[in-house]
Design an enzyme around this catalytic site. Sequence first.
Site, PDB file in Angstrom:
ATOM      1  N   ASP A 166       0.725  -1.253   0.114  1.00 31.09           N
ATOM      2  CA  ASP A 166       0.005   0.101   0.084  1.00 31.09           C
ATOM      3  C   ASP A 166       0.816   1.288   0.000  1.00 31.09           C
ATOM      4  O   ASP A 166       0.456   2.267  -0.408  1.00 31.09           O
ATOM      5  CB  ASP A 166      -0.907  -0.255   1.137  1.00 31.09           C
ATOM      6  CG  ASP A 166      -0.383   0.391   2.431  1.00 31.09           C
ATOM      7  OD1 ASP A 166       0.711   0.239   2.747  1.00 31.09           O
ATOM      8  OD2 ASP A 166      -1.158   0.747   3.405  1.00 31.09           O
ATOM      9  N   ASN A 414       7.876  -9.330   4.322  1.00 32.09           N
ATOM     10  CA  ASN A 414       6.777  -9.078   4.694  1.00 32.09           C
ATOM     11  C   ASN A 414       5.428  -9.946   4.364  1.00 32.09           C
ATOM     12  O   ASN A 414       5.333  -9.373   3.065  1.00 32.09           O
ATOM     13  CB  ASN A 414       6.665  -7.434   4.854  1.00 32.09           C
ATOM     14  CG  ASN A 414       5.148  -6.862   5.341  1.00 32.09           C
ATOM     15  OD1 ASN A 414       5.191  -7.215   6.643  1.00 32.09           O
ATOM     16  ND2 ASN A 414       4.309  -6.560   4.612  1.00 32.09           N
ATOM     17  N   GLU A 415       4.991 -10.289   4.924  1.00 26.85           N
ATOM     18  CA  GLU A 415       3.392 -10.948   4.811  1.00 26.85           C
ATOM     19  C   GLU A 415       3.506 -11.790   3.278  1.00 26.85           C
ATOM     20  O   GLU A 415       2.697 -11.452   2.673  1.00 26.85           O
ATOM     21  CB  GLU A 415       2.541 -10.085   4.740  1.00 26.85           C
ATOM     22  CG  GLU A 415       2.223  -9.259   6.084  1.00 26.85           C
ATOM     23  CD  GLU A 415       0.722  -8.570   6.108  1.00 26.85           C
ATOM     24  OE1 GLU A 415       0.327  -8.387   5.036  1.00 26.85           O
ATOM     25  OE2 GLU A 415       0.723  -8.218   7.317  1.00 26.85           O
ATOM     26  N   ASN A 469       1.112  -9.974  11.883  1.00 26.15           N
ATOM     27  CA  ASN A 469       0.562  -8.889  11.772  1.00 26.15           C
ATOM     28  C   ASN A 469      -0.896  -9.309  11.873  1.00 26.15           C
ATOM     29  O   ASN A 469      -1.462 -10.172  11.130  1.00 26.15           O
ATOM     30  CB  ASN A 469       0.760  -8.273  10.008  1.00 26.15           C
ATOM     31  CG  ASN A 469       2.255  -7.902   9.991  1.00 26.15           C
ATOM     32  OD1 ASN A 469       2.938  -7.832  11.030  1.00 26.15           O
ATOM     33  ND2 ASN A 469       2.746  -7.830   8.776  1.00 26.15           N
ATOM     34  N   TYR A 471      -5.247  -7.788  12.319  1.00 29.89           N
ATOM     35  CA  TYR A 471      -6.031  -6.533  12.240  1.00 29.89           C
ATOM     36  C   TYR A 471      -7.500  -6.700  12.608  1.00 29.89           C
ATOM     37  O   TYR A 471      -8.472  -6.255  12.168  1.00 29.89           O
ATOM     38  CB  TYR A 471      -6.136  -5.904  10.807  1.00 29.89           C
ATOM     39  CG  TYR A 471      -4.819  -5.244  10.491  1.00 29.89           C
ATOM     40  CD1 TYR A 471      -4.639  -3.918  11.191  1.00 29.89           C
ATOM     41  CD2 TYR A 471      -3.657  -5.821  10.054  1.00 29.89           C
ATOM     42  CE1 TYR A 471      -3.383  -3.333  11.077  1.00 29.89           C
ATOM     43  CE2 TYR A 471      -2.504  -5.133   9.617  1.00 29.89           C
ATOM     44  CZ  TYR A 471      -2.330  -3.983  10.101  1.00 29.89           C
ATOM     45  OH  TYR A 471      -1.184  -3.202  10.060  1.00 29.89           O
ATOM     46  N   TYR A 475     -10.086  -4.644   9.830  1.00 32.42           N
ATOM     47  CA  TYR A 475     -10.436  -5.277   8.364  1.00 32.42           C
ATOM     48  C   TYR A 475     -11.547  -6.137   8.655  1.00 32.42           C
ATOM     49  O   TYR A 475     -11.898  -6.937   7.856  1.00 32.42           O
ATOM     50  CB  TYR A 475      -8.962  -5.973   7.767  1.00 32.42           C
ATOM     51  CG  TYR A 475      -8.381  -4.942   7.336  1.00 32.42           C
ATOM     52  CD1 TYR A 475      -8.759  -3.818   6.542  1.00 32.42           C
ATOM     53  CD2 TYR A 475      -6.858  -4.691   7.604  1.00 32.42           C
ATOM     54  CE1 TYR A 475      -7.780  -2.763   6.079  1.00 32.42           C
ATOM     55  CE2 TYR A 475      -5.947  -3.847   6.993  1.00 32.42           C
ATOM     56  CZ  TYR A 475      -6.448  -2.871   6.181  1.00 32.42           C
ATOM     57  OH  TYR A 475      -5.668  -1.682   5.800  1.00 32.42           O
ATOM     58  N   GLU A 509       2.293  -5.637  13.474  1.00 33.18           N
ATOM     59  CA  GLU A 509       1.312  -4.851  13.010  1.00 33.18           C
ATOM     60  C   GLU A 509      -0.237  -5.132  13.545  1.00 33.18           C
ATOM     61  O   GLU A 509      -0.488  -6.141  13.691  1.00 33.18           O
ATOM     62  CB  GLU A 509       1.251  -5.078  11.428  1.00 33.18           C
ATOM     63  CG  GLU A 509       2.319  -4.654  10.826  1.00 33.18           C
ATOM     64  CD  GLU A 509       1.911  -4.516   9.116  1.00 33.18           C
ATOM     65  OE1 GLU A 509       0.827  -4.359   8.758  1.00 33.18           O
ATOM     66  OE2 GLU A 509       3.114  -4.495   8.439  1.00 33.18           O
ATOM     67  N   TRP A 554       1.145  -0.604  14.131  1.00 30.08           N
ATOM     68  CA  TRP A 554       1.109  -0.122  12.632  1.00 30.08           C
ATOM     69  C   TRP A 554       0.390   1.464  13.024  1.00 30.08           C
ATOM     70  O   TRP A 554      -0.964   1.257  13.104  1.00 30.08           O
ATOM     71  CB  TRP A 554       0.491  -0.890  11.723  1.00 30.08           C
ATOM     72  CG  TRP A 554       0.696  -0.706  10.306  1.00 30.08           C
ATOM     73  CD1 TRP A 554      -0.212  -0.184   9.616  1.00 30.08           C
ATOM     74  CD2 TRP A 554       1.957  -0.637   9.906  1.00 30.08           C
ATOM     75  NE1 TRP A 554       0.502  -0.170   8.303  1.00 30.08           N
ATOM     76  CE2 TRP A 554       1.600  -0.424   8.601  1.00 30.08           C
ATOM     77  CE3 TRP A 554       3.356  -0.998  10.194  1.00 30.08           C
ATOM     78  CZ2 TRP A 554       2.861  -0.419   7.472  1.00 30.08           C
ATOM     79  CZ3 TRP A 554       4.301  -0.929   9.151  1.00 30.08           C
ATOM     80  CH2 TRP A 554       4.040  -0.603   7.894  1.00 30.08           C
ATOM     81  N   LYS A 573      -3.263   4.907   9.865  1.00 29.79           N
ATOM     82  CA  LYS A 573      -3.096   4.165  11.158  1.00 29.79           C
ATOM     83  C   LYS A 573      -2.066   4.564  12.113  1.00 29.79           C
ATOM     84  O   LYS A 573      -1.632   4.180  13.064  1.00 29.79           O
ATOM     85  CB  LYS A 573      -2.973   2.677  10.984  1.00 29.79           C
ATOM     86  CG  LYS A 573      -3.944   2.038  10.130  1.00 29.79           C
ATOM     87  CD  LYS A 573      -3.925   0.428  10.136  1.00 29.79           C
ATOM     88  CE  LYS A 573      -4.872   0.073   9.349  1.00 29.79           C
ATOM     89  NZ  LYS A 573      -4.729   0.080   7.879  1.00 29.79           N
TER      90      LYS A 573
HETATM   91  C1  GCB Z   1      -0.404  -4.679   6.213  1.00 27.95           C
HETATM   92  C2  GCB Z   1       0.908  -4.336   5.640  1.00 27.95           C
HETATM   93  C3  GCB Z   1       1.229  -2.853   5.844  1.00 27.95           C
HETATM   94  C4  GCB Z   1      -0.309  -2.109   5.505  1.00 27.95           C
HETATM   95  C5  GCB Z   1      -1.224  -2.730   6.623  1.00 27.95           C
HETATM   96  C6  GCB Z   1      -2.449  -1.931   6.653  1.00 27.95           C
HETATM   97  O1  GCB Z   1      -0.641  -5.997   6.573  1.00 27.95           O
HETATM   98  O2  GCB Z   1       2.066  -5.042   6.029  1.00 27.95           O
HETATM   99  O3  GCB Z   1       1.937  -2.671   4.736  1.00 27.95           O
HETATM  100  O4  GCB Z   1       0.023  -0.690   5.570  1.00 27.95           O
HETATM  101  O5  GCB Z   1      -1.328  -3.900   6.474  1.00 27.95           O
HETATM  102  O6  GCB Z   1      -2.552  -0.891   7.092  1.00 27.95           O
HETATM  103  O7  GCB Z   1      -3.235  -2.469   5.845  1.00 27.95           O
END
Ligand code: GCB
Length: 600
Positions: A166, A414-415, A469, A471, A475, A509, A554, A573
Amino acid sequence: METSLLYPVTNDQRTDQKLDGLWQFKFDETKQGVKDGWETGFHDGVSMPVPASFNDFFTDKESREYTGDFWYSRKFFVPSAAKGKALFLRFDAVTHRATIFVNGKEIRSHEGGFLPFAADISSAVHYGAENTVVVKGNNELSREALPAGDTITLRNGKKMVRPFFDFYNYSGLNRSVHLLTLPQERVLDYTTTFELNGQDATVNYTVTTNGDAPVTVSLADADGQVVATAQGKEGALQVKNAHLWQVRNAYLYTLTIQVGDDAQTPVDTYTDRIGIRTIKISGTNILVNDKPIYLKGFGRHEDSPFAGRAFDLNVEKKDFALMKWIGANSFRTSHYPYDEQVYKIADEEGFLLTDEVPAVGFKMAAAAFLGGLNQSFFKGPWLKKLHERHIDQIRDLIKRDKNHPSVLAWSLFNEPDTIDENAVPYFKQIFDESKDLDPQSRPRTFTLSEDDTIETSKVLDFPDFYMLNRYPGWYHFGGYQISDGEAGLRDEMDKWQKAGVTKPVVFTEFGADTEAGLHKLPSVMWTEEYQVEVLKMFSRVFDDYDFIKGEQVWNLADFQTVEGNMRVNGNKKGIFTRDRQPKEAAFFYHDRWNKLPLDY
Ligand code: GCB
């Protein structure tokens, strides 16, 4: 791999002159540059600051979004005194690839937008005269290069990038350019490892030079008193009553390497600041100097208004001030190696950092999420080239950063998509090939996305500790459903616990997009109140599981992203805004982190 990635210094044998400032700049949409002889220099471009990303200086969208070749040109003077010296131009980073010309002569190319490279220009320069350096850059993304993405052509003929990540594809001469004069016989590299023996320490070292002249190494304490010396390209420095480099309580020694028979007139001298400390993983503990530590801090980006992804010492100074104020002790260089000055500041301030290569976007679901395709990333014609570049950048990253006491670990991805069987051989190769690169054998790891769990990931044997990571609350299970988000997160942690997790787990994250200044009682998503609720929820969970050894939220600050229906002019974020002012969440962490003990 680069021959020498030593950071430039100036002393009796070496000079380092920065070529920062205004350069001439042109886009080259139709690849006319070479045909029209731009490599010899030009004056009909626009002036462009260096270091900077070119994007945000333009007021029209076609220029800001420009994808393809672009050129930089400037003059520089090479004094007659440089004759007989080795002469290099060092580029701290050109995003993402570059070809260098001096006085029209092609010197070299480089791939990878976040690591330095040096060009030997002695065969092309005029001494005691003005010379011209030209950089042909390119910022396209592909699946064969890091970071991963696609470049598409719109029906109007304009190219555009579709990153599988992103953060905005800020491009150009993002870091400084140096003109270096070096002695012909010189230090190319050095390594250090440490043994602690009670109050004392041994600093084992190796020095690589390009000649046979003898080498002397000495170590001085913070007051400048020499505390140990040794002879030879390999040796040990015995330090009595060693001052250890501690987390948020740094102590730096000065290491001086001299080449030559005569100590009064050495052939070369190289000086660096090092910290004596050890790093180990033991069970679910991360040990620094054999003491367990708990990581508090951030995933970050090199990102700021005006200069984009360029290194800006003022922004960096501010970021460290904020991280110190809030009680942080660590961060991850998400999602690429940062400017070397960041590591120097972290060394001085006692911050631990997880150093990441730009292996981001290795997942087609990420591409799908951002509007791309859904297929296996680890199966495709791009893999061979990608692997070559990936390991090459890991080599250069470790070579560049291995002597920084602040570097805690290497993050190799990363991911990535790790539920895909096809990932396994790729991971095996990367982990095998990187095994012996770091003399200090620091832990190697990568972040696991929400899809990649203890049940689904096929590559959990590889990392030395786990970075998660996650969310929930954003999300999925956002807003009033957050209680289900917490329950789900606890279910997941219970599974890790039940499986008898034998390595530390660090949350690298988690968070919630938050528009600064947006308030509502009771909260709704995007408000400052809601961000605090999400972060409090995560904190409750972290406090309940002993194998969780760190929390890196994050992100430190809001940052620019691709445009799309997921983002309102950037990723919000941040605990701080893009101009580094606190959101409500900053005060929550200030309170929490300043109270947490180091070995929490
Ligand atoms: C993630 C990514 C990071 C994004 C973040 C987001 O998992 O590693 O690069 O910015 O989520 O905020 O969606």
